[in-house]
Scaffold this motif. Structure first.
Motif, mmCIF file in Angstrom:
data_model
loop_
_atom_site.group_PDB
_atom_site.id
_atom_site.type_symbol
_atom_site.label_atom_id
_atom_site.label_comp_id
_atom_site.label_asym_id
_atom_site.label_seq_id
_atom_site.Cartn_x
_atom_site.Cartn_y
_atom_site.Cartn_z
ATOM 1 N N SER A 43 21.061 76.082 8.460
ATOM 2 C CA SER A 43 21.989 75.046 8.927
ATOM 3 C C SER A 43 21.457 74.354 10.184
ATOM 4 O O SER A 43 21.594 73.133 10.340
ATOM 5 C CB SER A 43 23.363 75.654 9.205
ATOM 6 N N GLY A 44 20.835 75.147 11.076
ATOM 7 C CA GLY A 44 20.254 74.552 12.275
ATOM 8 C C GLY A 44 19.131 73.604 11.938
ATOM 9 O O GLY A 44 19.017 72.517 12.528
ATOM 10 N N SER A 45 18.286 73.995 10.985
ATOM 11 C CA SER A 45 17.182 73.126 10.569
ATOM 12 C C SER A 45 17.714 71.844 9.928
ATOM 13 O O SER A 45 17.179 70.748 10.159
ATOM 14 C CB SER A 45 16.272 73.862 9.585
ATOM 15 N N THR A 47 4.839 73.216 15.746
ATOM 16 C CA THR A 47 5.922 73.216 16.735
ATOM 17 C C THR A 47 7.253 73.567 16.085
ATOM 18 O O THR A 47 8.037 74.364 16.618
ATOM 19 C CB THR A 47 6.027 71.841 17.412
ATOM 20 N N VAL A 48 7.510 72.980 14.924
ATOM 21 C CA VAL A 48 8.767 73.247 14.221
ATOM 22 C C VAL A 48 8.852 74.705 13.788
ATOM 23 O O VAL A 48 9.867 75.384 14.014
ATOM 24 C CB VAL A 48 8.902 72.317 12.998
ATOM 25 N N LEU A 49 7.783 75.216 13.209
ATOM 26 C CA LEU A 49 7.813 76.569 12.668
ATOM 27 C C LEU A 49 7.776 77.630 13.762
ATOM 28 O O LEU A 49 8.233 78.762 13.543
ATOM 29 C CB LEU A 49 6.639 76.765 11.704
ATOM 30 N N PRO A 81 12.346 79.303 12.188
ATOM 31 C CA PRO A 81 12.634 79.209 10.752
ATOM 32 C C PRO A 81 11.367 79.305 9.916
ATOM 33 O O PRO A 81 10.276 78.945 10.359
ATOM 34 C CB PRO A 81 13.269 77.820 10.613
ATOM 35 N N SER A 82 11.523 79.798 8.701
ATOM 36 C CA SER A 82 10.386 79.911 7.797
ATOM 37 C C SER A 82 10.015 78.549 7.237
ATOM 38 O O SER A 82 10.769 77.572 7.361
ATOM 39 C CB SER A 82 10.726 80.851 6.640
ATOM 40 N N VAL A 127 12.686 75.317 6.492
ATOM 41 C CA VAL A 127 12.512 73.957 7.009
ATOM 42 C C VAL A 127 12.356 72.972 5.860
ATOM 43 O O VAL A 127 12.927 71.872 5.877
ATOM 44 C CB VAL A 127 11.295 73.891 7.945
ATOM 45 N N TYR A 128 11.592 73.373 4.856
ATOM 46 C CA TYR A 128 11.374 72.505 3.689
ATOM 47 C C TYR A 128 12.692 72.232 2.969
ATOM 48 O O TYR A 128 12.991 71.082 2.617
ATOM 49 C CB TYR A 128 10.379 73.184 2.750
ATOM 50 N N ALA A 129 13.498 73.279 2.769
ATOM 51 C CA ALA A 129 14.789 73.093 2.112
ATOM 52 C C ALA A 129 15.693 72.179 2.930
ATOM 53 O O ALA A 129 16.433 71.349 2.370
ATOM 54 C CB ALA A 129 15.463 74.448 1.890
ATOM 55 N N ALA A 130 15.645 72.300 4.249
ATOM 56 C CA ALA A 130 16.448 71.423 5.107
ATOM 57 C C ALA A 130 16.007 69.970 4.954
ATOM 58 O O ALA A 130 16.838 69.050 4.929
ATOM 59 C CB ALA A 130 16.324 71.863 6.561
#
Length: 273
Positions: free
Chosen positions: A2-4, A97-99, A103-104, A108-111
């Protein structure tokens, strides 16, 4: 996740390119679906889409008119958006930076995919909205009654448009992940949508039966068939009843899932750099 998802929504909303693409989409939808055909009708001139008559521009044709651009031109803009959302991380070097925040990759991809699905729905709703306003204006100018499509037909049209737009966005995603860039995926995607699939339909398919059969399984012809089944004009590029509407919807949905799955597989298996 949800955060992503919230972070991706914020990034998308604050990105100027998002609003530019939406503005271009709406401008194209209004100009080529309503303004130019109506101007041709009013002037009595002939040209693409001017032979449909006034009745084709009225509110009861909203569903077909709103879907007509998605198989090619408006769909190409959504594809660009898909490339930017995922490929931009490669261009800016921000995947690490994101990873590194926790989050995995798949989260992140699903977000990102969910964000693109929401963005595609917004695009489709906006196209229907400006189409409704344009058709009402034309009806008022010509003193015609305002009759809307049935509520069920309207929901079906919006759902079909969302399906087509999201499929093109997922194609942009998988191209961005596969090529780990922005410019090349955009270029290849546009060449396919604006040139190759139209050449296959207009030139190769009438000459070679196997090409005609193969194109029944390609994303573009199925998107065009789905739009045609819901009333889009066959004068619109990319709109042609190659297969039935039910088969077209299943094929488009299948490509949507396949593009998303392949992109996730590649992102998980390969190095980010």
């Amino acid at each position: 996740m949800s955060g992503s998802f919230q972070a991706e929504l914020v990034k998308l909303v604050r990105r100027p390119a998002t609003w530019l693409l939406l503005a271009i989409t709406l401008a194209l939808a209004v100009l080529f679906t309503y303004v130019f055909p109506y101007a041709g009708y009013a002037a009595g001139t002939a040209g693409p889409n001017t032979g449909r008559g006034l009745a084709a521009l009225l509110p009861d044709r909203l569903v077909g008119n709103s879907l007509g651009g998605l198989p090619v031109f408006l769909g190409a803009i959504v594809l660009i958006l898909g490339v930017l959302v995922v490929g931009g991380e490669y261009g800016w070097g921000t995947w690490k930076t994101v990873l590194s925040q926790g989050p995995s990759r798949l989260a992140v991809y699903a977000a990102k995919l969910l964000t693109l699905a929401v963005a595609s729905l917004v695009v489709v709703l906006a196209v229907f909205g400006v189409g409704a306003l344009s058709s009402v204006f034309i009806a008022a100018a010509e003193a015609q009654p305002v009759r809307w499509p049935g509520f069920g037909d309207l929901l079906t049209g919006i759902g079909a448009g969302w399906l087509i737009a999201t499929m093109w966005a997922m194609l942009g995603v998988v191209l961005a992940v596969a090529l780990r860039a922005v410019a090349l995926p955009v270029g290849l995607g546009l060449v396919w949508m604006l040139a190759v699939q139209n050449l296959l339909t207009a030139i190769a398919a009438p000459l070679l039966d196997w090409v005609a059969q193969v194109q029944k399984g390609l994303p573009g012809p199925n998107a065009g068939s789905l739009a045609a089944a819901l009333g889009a004009s066959s004068d619109t590029p990319g709109v042609l009843s190659t297969v039935g509407g039910g088969q077209a919807a299943l094929v488009v949905a299948g490509y949507l899932v396949a593009f998303a799955a392949v992109g996730g597989f590649l992102l998980r298996r390969r190095d980010i750099d």
